[in-house]
Design a protein around this motif. Structure first.
Motif, PDB file in Angstrom:
ATOM      1  N   GLU A 156       0.836  -1.198   0.000  1.00 19.23           N
ATOM      2  CA  GLU A 156       0.000   0.000   0.000  1.00 19.23           C
ATOM      3  C   GLU A 156       0.871   1.249   0.000  1.00 19.23           C
ATOM      4  OE1 GLU A 156      -4.013  -1.387   2.293  1.00 19.23           O
ATOM      5  OE2 GLU A 156      -2.269  -0.944   3.572  1.00 19.23           O
ATOM      6  N   ARG A 157       0.266   2.372  -0.440  1.00 16.64           N
ATOM      7  CA  ARG A 157       1.068   3.592  -0.590  1.00 16.64           C
ATOM      8  C   ARG A 157       0.146   4.814  -0.585  1.00 16.64           C
ATOM      9  NH1 ARG A 157       5.773   5.505  -3.463  1.00 16.64           N
ATOM     10  NH2 ARG A 157       6.015   7.588  -2.564  1.00 16.64           N
ATOM     11  N   SER A 158       0.691   5.936  -0.148  1.00 18.85           N
ATOM     12  CA  SER A 158      -0.014   7.215  -0.257  1.00 18.85           C
ATOM     13  C   SER A 158       0.899   8.215  -0.944  1.00 18.85           C
ATOM     14  CB  SER A 158      -0.399   7.738   1.131  1.00 18.85           C
ATOM     15  OG  SER A 158       0.758   7.916   1.941  1.00 18.85           O
ATOM     16  N   TRP A 159       0.289   9.172  -1.629  1.00 17.05           N
ATOM     17  CA  TRP A 159       1.044  10.243  -2.285  1.00 17.05           C
ATOM     18  C   TRP A 159       0.419  11.573  -1.908  1.00 17.05           C
ATOM     19  CZ3 TRP A 159      -0.242   5.673  -4.481  1.00 17.05           C
ATOM     20  CH2 TRP A 159       0.782   4.895  -5.039  1.00 17.05           C
ATOM     21  N   ILE A 160       1.257  12.499  -1.496  1.00 15.77           N
ATOM     22  CA  ILE A 160       0.829  13.860  -1.192  1.00 15.77           C
ATOM     23  C   ILE A 160       1.474  14.774  -2.226  1.00 15.77           C
ATOM     24  CG2 ILE A 160       0.725  15.685   0.535  1.00 15.77           C
ATOM     25  CD1 ILE A 160      -0.663  13.072   1.391  1.00 15.77           C
ATOM     26  N   CYS A 165      -3.380   4.190  -2.469  1.00 20.14           N
ATOM     27  CA  CYS A 165      -3.520   2.864  -3.063  1.00 20.14           C
ATOM     28  C   CYS A 165      -3.642   1.866  -1.913  1.00 20.14           C
ATOM     29  CB  CYS A 165      -2.312   2.516  -3.941  1.00 20.14           C
ATOM     30  SG  CYS A 165      -2.489   0.947  -4.841  1.00 20.14           S
ATOM     31  N   VAL A 166      -4.768   1.153  -1.862  1.00 23.21           N
ATOM     32  CA  VAL A 166      -5.103   0.289  -0.730  1.00 23.21           C
ATOM     33  C   VAL A 166      -5.263  -1.157  -1.207  1.00 23.21           C
ATOM     34  CG1 VAL A 166      -6.756  -0.114   1.132  1.00 23.21           C
ATOM     35  CG2 VAL A 166      -6.282   2.221   0.363  1.00 23.21           C
ATOM     36  N   ARG A 167      -4.763  -2.093  -0.434  1.00 23.66           N
ATOM     37  CA  ARG A 167      -4.937  -3.516  -0.752  1.00 23.66           C
ATOM     38  C   ARG A 167      -6.380  -3.930  -0.506  1.00 23.66           C
ATOM     39  NH1 ARG A 167      -5.005  -8.591   1.650  1.00 23.66           N
ATOM     40  NH2 ARG A 167      -3.770 -10.222   0.595  1.00 23.66           N
ATOM     41  N   LYS A 168      -7.025  -4.453  -1.541  1.00 25.41           N
ATOM     42  CA  LYS A 168      -8.396  -4.954  -1.418  1.00 25.41           C
ATOM     43  C   LYS A 168      -8.408  -6.475  -1.300  1.00 25.41           C
ATOM     44  CE  LYS A 168     -12.983  -4.342  -3.508  1.00 25.41           C
ATOM     45  NZ  LYS A 168     -13.560  -3.685  -2.321  1.00 25.41           N
ATOM     46  N   SER A 169      -7.527  -7.117  -2.048  1.00 27.11           N
ATOM     47  CA  SER A 169      -7.326  -8.566  -1.959  1.00 27.11           C
ATOM     48  C   SER A 169      -5.925  -8.862  -2.459  1.00 27.11           C
ATOM     49  CB  SER A 169      -8.375  -9.317  -2.786  1.00 27.11           C
ATOM     50  OG  SER A 169      -8.123  -9.149  -4.175  1.00 27.11           O
ATOM     51  N   ARG A 170      -5.581 -10.129  -2.565  1.00 25.25           N
ATOM     52  CA  ARG A 170      -4.229 -10.491  -3.019  1.00 25.25           C
ATOM     53  C   ARG A 170      -3.960 -10.000  -4.425  1.00 25.25           C
ATOM     54  NH1 ARG A 170      -1.892 -14.452  -5.879  1.00 25.25           N
ATOM     55  NH2 ARG A 170      -3.926 -15.450  -6.233  1.00 25.25           N
ATOM     56  N   THR A 171      -5.001  -9.933  -5.270  1.00 20.81           N
ATOM     57  CA  THR A 171      -4.808  -9.568  -6.677  1.00 20.81           C
ATOM     58  C   THR A 171      -5.449  -8.233  -7.054  1.00 20.81           C
ATOM     59  OG1 THR A 171      -6.804 -10.796  -7.328  1.00 20.81           O
ATOM     60  CG2 THR A 171      -4.690 -11.987  -7.383  1.00 20.81           C
ATOM     61  N   ARG A 223       0.732  -1.918 -10.302  1.00 24.44           N
ATOM     62  CA  ARG A 223       1.271  -2.862 -11.288  1.00 24.44           C
ATOM     63  C   ARG A 223       2.595  -3.445 -10.795  1.00 24.44           C
ATOM     64  NH1 ARG A 223       0.710   0.072 -15.726  1.00 24.44           N
ATOM     65  NH2 ARG A 223      -1.116  -1.053 -16.509  1.00 24.44           N
ATOM     66  N   ALA A 224       3.455  -2.584 -10.231  1.00 20.97           N
ATOM     67  CA  ALA A 224       4.761  -3.045  -9.755  1.00 20.97           C
ATOM     68  C   ALA A 224       4.627  -4.023  -8.594  1.00 20.97           C
ATOM     69  CB  ALA A 224       5.607  -1.841  -9.336  1.00 20.97           C
ATOM     70  N   LYS A 225       3.559  -3.908  -7.800  1.00 19.97           N
ATOM     71  CA  LYS A 225       3.349  -4.792  -6.656  1.00 19.97           C
ATOM     72  C   LYS A 225       2.638  -6.092  -7.034  1.00 19.97           C
ATOM     73  CE  LYS A 225       5.449  -2.198  -3.790  1.00 19.97           C
ATOM     74  NZ  LYS A 225       6.764  -2.624  -3.245  1.00 19.97           N
ATOM     75  N   GLY A 226       2.374  -6.282  -8.319  1.00 13.56           N
ATOM     76  CA  GLY A 226       1.815  -7.540  -8.774  1.00 13.56           C
ATOM     77  C   GLY A 226       0.298  -7.653  -8.721  1.00 13.56           C
TER      78      GLY A 226
END
Length: 311
Positions: free
Chosen positions: A204-208, A221-227, A258-261
């Motif tokens: 996960e990541r945030s941008w300011i 960008c938040v993880r919703k599931s593995r994919t 995309r980079a995190k798969g």
């Protein structure tokens, strides 16, 4: 173009009177010095260059060439500037600060820095950020700066204070622009509280987004599931819209996912948010679902789910 309203003209004149009092422009000498504001501005122009001509100074200051010439003669007699004939054009004289002139300018610059710091000393951090946004808006509007590229935009990760600021600004902006009530503010607070509590730095990541040191936008960008990842809470300050910041934030989120798969990136929005929808469409998102709902003090809003394949 229509003439400005009398109220707008009166408001600007009122602000001019207020600010000139605040920084002492009407005093006999700027910062209690023997120099006028124009003379200090000329010293500033020369301090930022190795040399300059009278024509360049007049253009940069927006001051009559004859007045600039008189100031230059006075400064020469006081040993503050050095005049030299140009080696390329004997008709042109280059002006530069002498060692004495640089010492005088450094003292004035230090005192002005202290004056502004004193002026802002009682301003709370939240109001300071509002002030920066307002100053940026004034500069952009009066210089017709809307079409300039955002060369001064930087993206960074969140810091303490950012989350509260984003909740506040989203609540204020969506109330002002769409009439949404505190229910929306509560949802934003809940989303971001959950993000902080369950944050996975690997997925996960945030941008300011900052412009001239002030926050002008954000995205998560938040993880919703593995994919599947979810893009959340894109926003851009009104003062910074039209500069491509929203597009830049969305692109960062896509590339990270995309980079995190992740195989898909999804988002939830409302149909009334037309500018955001155009950004999502341009990035390749597809509308996959719509449903009406009564929320945020409004009836029959249309919620939309958008999706982007990352394969």
């Amino acid at each position: 173009m229509a003439a400005p309203s009398r109220d707008t003209v009166a408001a600007i004149r009122r602000f001019n009177r207020f600010y000139t009092r605040q920084i002492g422009i009407l005093n006999a000498g700027f910062l209690d010095s023997p120099f006028s504001l124009t003379e200090v501005r000329l010293l500033y122009e020369l301090s930022s260059k190795s040399s300059s001509t009278l024509t360049e100074l007049s253009r940069n200051l927006g001051v009559d060439p004859g007045y600039v010439s008189r100031i230059a003669r006075s400064f020469t007699s006081k040993g503050l500037i050095i005049r030299k004939r140009s080696t390329n054009d004997g008709r042109t004289t280059n002006l530069s600060l002498s060692a004495k002139g640089r010492t005088v300018f450094r003292d004035l610059d230090r005192r002005q820095q202290q004056q502004i710091e004193k002026l802002l000393s009682s301003v709370p951090p939240a109001d300071e950020s509002t002030l920066l946004t307002s100053l940026s808006s004034v500069e952009r509007v009066l210089t017709h700066d809307n079409e300039k590229p955002p060369t001064d935009i930087t993206l960074r990760d969140r810091r303490p204070g950012d989350i509260g600021w984003i909740i506040h600004r989203q609540a204020v902006l969506y109330h002002d622009e769409y009439g949404w009530n505190e229910q929306y503010e509560a949802i934003v607070a809940e989303i971001l509280a959950r993000f902080i509590e369950k944050f996975d730095p690997k997925r996960e990541r945030s941008w300011i987004a900052e412009r001239n040191g002030q926050v002008v936008g954000s995205i998560f960008c938040v993880r919703k599931s593995r994919t599947v990842a979810q893009l959340r809470l894109l926003y851009v300050e009104p003062s910074a819209r039209g500069l491509g910041i929203g597009t830049q934030l969305v692109e960062e989120c896509i590339e990270f996912a995309r980079a995190k798969g992740y195989r898909r990136l999804v988002l939830w929005t409302n149909s009334v948010l037309h500018s955001a929808r155009r950004i999502y469409e341009a990035a390749g998102f597809t509308l996959v679902d719509e449903e009406t709902h009564d929320s945020f003090g409004k009836q029959r809003l249309v919620a939309q789910t958008w999706e982007l394949s990352l394969d």
